[in-house]
Design a protein around this motif. Sequence first.
Motif, short mmCIF file in Angstrom:
data_model
loop_
_atom_site.label_atom_id
_atom_site.label_comp_id
_atom_site.label_asym_id
_atom_site.label_seq_id
_atom_site.Cartn_x
_atom_site.Cartn_y
_atom_site.Cartn_z
N GLU A 1 -10.95 -5.02 -7.28
CA GLU A 1 -9.89 -6.30 -6.63
C GLU A 1 -8.65 -5.19 -5.83
O GLU A 1 -7.71 -5.75 -4.78
N THR A 2 -8.09 -4.37 -6.19
CA THR A 2 -6.97 -3.81 -6.50
C THR A 2 -7.06 -2.53 -4.74
O THR A 2 -6.72 -2.94 -3.85
N LEU A 3 -7.89 -1.89 -4.77
CA LEU A 3 -8.57 -1.22 -3.60
C LEU A 3 -8.76 -2.25 -2.07
O LEU A 3 -8.61 -2.35 -0.84
N GLU A 4 -9.20 -3.77 -3.08
CA GLU A 4 -10.21 -5.41 -1.64
C GLU A 4 -8.56 -5.79 -1.51
O GLU A 4 -8.72 -5.89 0.12
N ALA A 5 -7.09 -5.28 -1.61
CA ALA A 5 -6.62 -5.86 -1.55
C ALA A 5 -5.51 -4.70 -0.85
O ALA A 5 -5.21 -5.05 0.79
N ILE A 6 -5.66 -3.97 -1.33
CA ILE A 6 -5.79 -2.61 0.29
C ILE A 6 -5.94 -3.05 1.67
O ILE A 6 -5.10 -2.58 2.93
N ARG A 7 -7.52 -2.90 1.51
CA ARG A 7 -8.36 -3.06 2.75
C ARG A 7 -8.02 -4.34 3.57
O ARG A 7 -7.79 -3.95 4.60
N LEU A 8 -8.81 -5.26 2.49
CA LEU A 8 -8.11 -6.61 3.16
C LEU A 8 -6.29 -7.21 3.26
O LEU A 8 -6.45 -8.23 5.03
N PHE A 9 -5.60 -7.15 2.59
CA PHE A 9 -4.74 -7.92 2.75
C PHE A 9 -3.73 -6.97 3.40
O PHE A 9 -1.90 -7.26 4.39
N LEU A 10 -3.31 -5.94 3.04
CA LEU A 10 -2.56 -4.67 3.40
C LEU A 10 -2.33 -3.46 4.26
O LEU A 10 -1.44 -3.20 4.50
N PHE A 11 -3.71 -3.49 5.06
CA PHE A 11 -3.68 -2.73 5.92
C PHE A 11 -3.30 -2.98 6.77
O PHE A 11 -4.04 -3.50 7.84
N VAL A 12 -1.86 -2.87 7.38
CA VAL A 12 -1.33 -3.10 8.89
C VAL A 12 -0.69 -2.67 9.06
O VAL A 12 -0.46 -1.50 8.28
N PRO A 13 -0.02 -2.37 10.49
CA PRO A 13 0.82 -1.25 11.06
C PRO A 13 1.88 -0.93 10.23
O PRO A 13 2.46 -1.92 9.76
N ARG A 14 2.20 0.07 9.85
CA ARG A 14 3.81 0.52 9.48
C ARG A 14 3.47 0.91 8.24
O ARG A 14 4.41 1.01 6.83
N ALA A 15 2.43 0.74 7.32
CA ALA A 15 1.78 -0.49 5.84
C ALA A 15 1.11 1.38 5.99
O ALA A 15 0.15 1.93 6.02
N ALA A 16 1.48 2.49 4.77
CA ALA A 16 -0.01 4.01 4.26
C ALA A 16 0.48 3.87 2.24
O ALA A 16 1.32 3.02 1.90
N PHE A 17 -1.07 4.12 2.11
CA PHE A 17 -1.20 4.07 1.10
C PHE A 17 -1.99 5.02 0.60
O PHE A 17 -2.87 5.90 1.16
N VAL A 18 -0.89 6.04 -1.01
CA VAL A 18 -1.95 7.17 -1.11
C VAL A 18 -2.68 6.99 -2.81
O VAL A 18 -1.52 6.72 -3.09
N ILE A 19 -3.54 7.12 -2.92
CA ILE A 19 -4.37 6.66 -3.56
C ILE A 19 -4.41 7.84 -4.85
O ILE A 19 -5.66 8.47 -4.17
N ALA A 20 -4.11 7.74 -5.95
CA ALA A 20 -4.51 8.74 -6.42
C ALA A 20 -6.09 8.29 -7.53
O ALA A 20 -5.11 7.42 -8.48
N ALA A 21 -6.64 9.19 -7.60
CA ALA A 21 -8.26 8.36 -8.05
C ALA A 21 -8.99 10.01 -8.14
O ALA A 21 -9.15 10.49 -7.33
#
Length: 642
Positions: A220-240
Amino acid sequence: MIVADNETAVDLLYYEAIAKTVVRLVREKSDEPLSVGVHGDWGAGKSSVLMMVDEAFSNDDRVLCVRFNGWLFQGFEDAKAVLIETIVEELRRKRPMSQKVAEQAKKVLRRVDWMKLARKAGVYGFTLSTGMPHPETIKDLGAAARSLISKGTEDVSPETVAALVEGSDELLREVAANSAPEQMHAFRQEFAELLKDAEIDRLIVLVDDLDRCLPDTAIETLEAIRLFLFVPRAAFVIAADEGMIEYAVRQHFPDLPVATGPATYARNYLEKLIQVPFRLPSLGYAETRIYVTLLLVLNACGEEADEFQKLTGLARELLRRPWKGPGLDRKAVEKALGGVPVEIERAMELAGRIAPILADGARGNPRQIKRFINTMMLRLAIAEERGFREELKMSVLAKIMLAERFAPELYDAMARGSANTGASEELAALEAVVANPSADLQTKSADGKEKVSATEASLPDWPNLEWAKQWAAIDPPLAENDLRPYVFVTRDRRSVFGAVTSLGELDELGAKLQGSPLQVKQAAAEIARLQSIEAEQVFDALRAKVRDTEDLTQEPAGVRGLAEVARQHPFLQRPLLSFVQDLPISKLGPWVVSGWASAFGETDVALDFAKTLKGWAEQDDNKQLKAAAAAAEKLSGKRKRP
């Protein structure tokens, strides 16, 4: 006394280079959506890298770093909503005086409310169509009622109740009238507008501990990043850890085929989400030696000490090209510090002795190395409180702890042999042979009276004899020391080096693996998702449990668990065979001859077990074991016939 085992901005491993690379990448791609993966095993230092990235942007008012720990929100109804709400609240705190930000944040949060309700729409539809209240409906009505009652009797009126019902009806109508794609598109537009209104040039979301979450929460967290928040100016650094995320994908989408083309679906999912992966390297000999030295000096002097700061700077220079040397050397330290303080001298000496085995045994994992050092310092502190600290030498304790951690059979033999006099004949013979392998030497017995022959052939038949020789060659020799105080401070039977003692989830798994065959079978999926280091820790704990069993005529609790762990993680099959071979033949029951077929799946291990079975069938010390082994051999022979 100990070095805190958590994320830190004090960089003892020169991970700053990785953090700076991530920062530079984020700055260069400032107008584009970006996802970066920081991958590594449990304890590799991923959280520390995120902290360094956070600090790098801390003074930039037009950059917002949001740290999100998925594990902390484990159990929340909707991980997507929690992540988005966390980001929006941080944006509001960043611009508390902006009315535009406040208004736009309300719009975004309304979309979040839609997501929450859309998730429950099917539940409400079931209730309306059947007339039967679904459990989720009852739960939601109860929450609404509690919220209403908490306002006080003066606020509860027919009008407020009607408003509650009307609001619910309106939201239900909105869910029915708007499709999910339309809502997602609207959300992305409104979220991008929120970043613009907040005058944020770059939003950086640092997602940590995702590999500790249950599969549904992680996905669900990964889907939120990809579907909802993957917009210009947004960067995600995922430690896993990649392996754990792949496991979550397989569990969340069980009906997907195993693979498509050269890669699995789980791997394709991860690679589609993560644009730029970084893999934290394991520590080699030089890095381990430097790391151990810094940990010991940090423990002795403190983080603010001038000596520690200068030593850290020197270590950082050496870590730029670790392949060029063995680590910190006395000449370089003397030049950098204008001398070598006694604390640093001792730390360097000890690190040089134990680093080769510690680097290999801990598989280059910084957390395992830190736990080893912390355990050693804790034991010294306990000895000080008991009043016998002066009887312990740190170098001797460290050497004994290496055996305790990586060769339990050797440690047990040493502890048993030194129980009466403090000296171990077997240890004395081992050190004598290692010191002069070609000679037939005479060593003193434990009581100091008799002479004992020390030749290669006279050494005990330990399953890890070659490792024991390497260990015995480490200074200082132990034969001349009274080992009883060292055995006393290291006599806790349960492993203190790994997550088994600190993570409740592994404690629970360990209990299952000591249970019935059905419990062990049901735990197979949990074992499969363990990282290699965690699997080794569970294995060590179960092995210690079985070793401490007094009655081996009946199958001890934990044996089937050991077999299952080795089956799921083949690198543990050889240690399992060594353990089985080391069990005392005279005390074994017939149970030991069967049940290992799947555990010893590696061809060479299976062949060696067949030889062990043959040896049991030919010995005369245990008649029951002999008969059972002979029967098992006969049955095995029949299976091999065409």
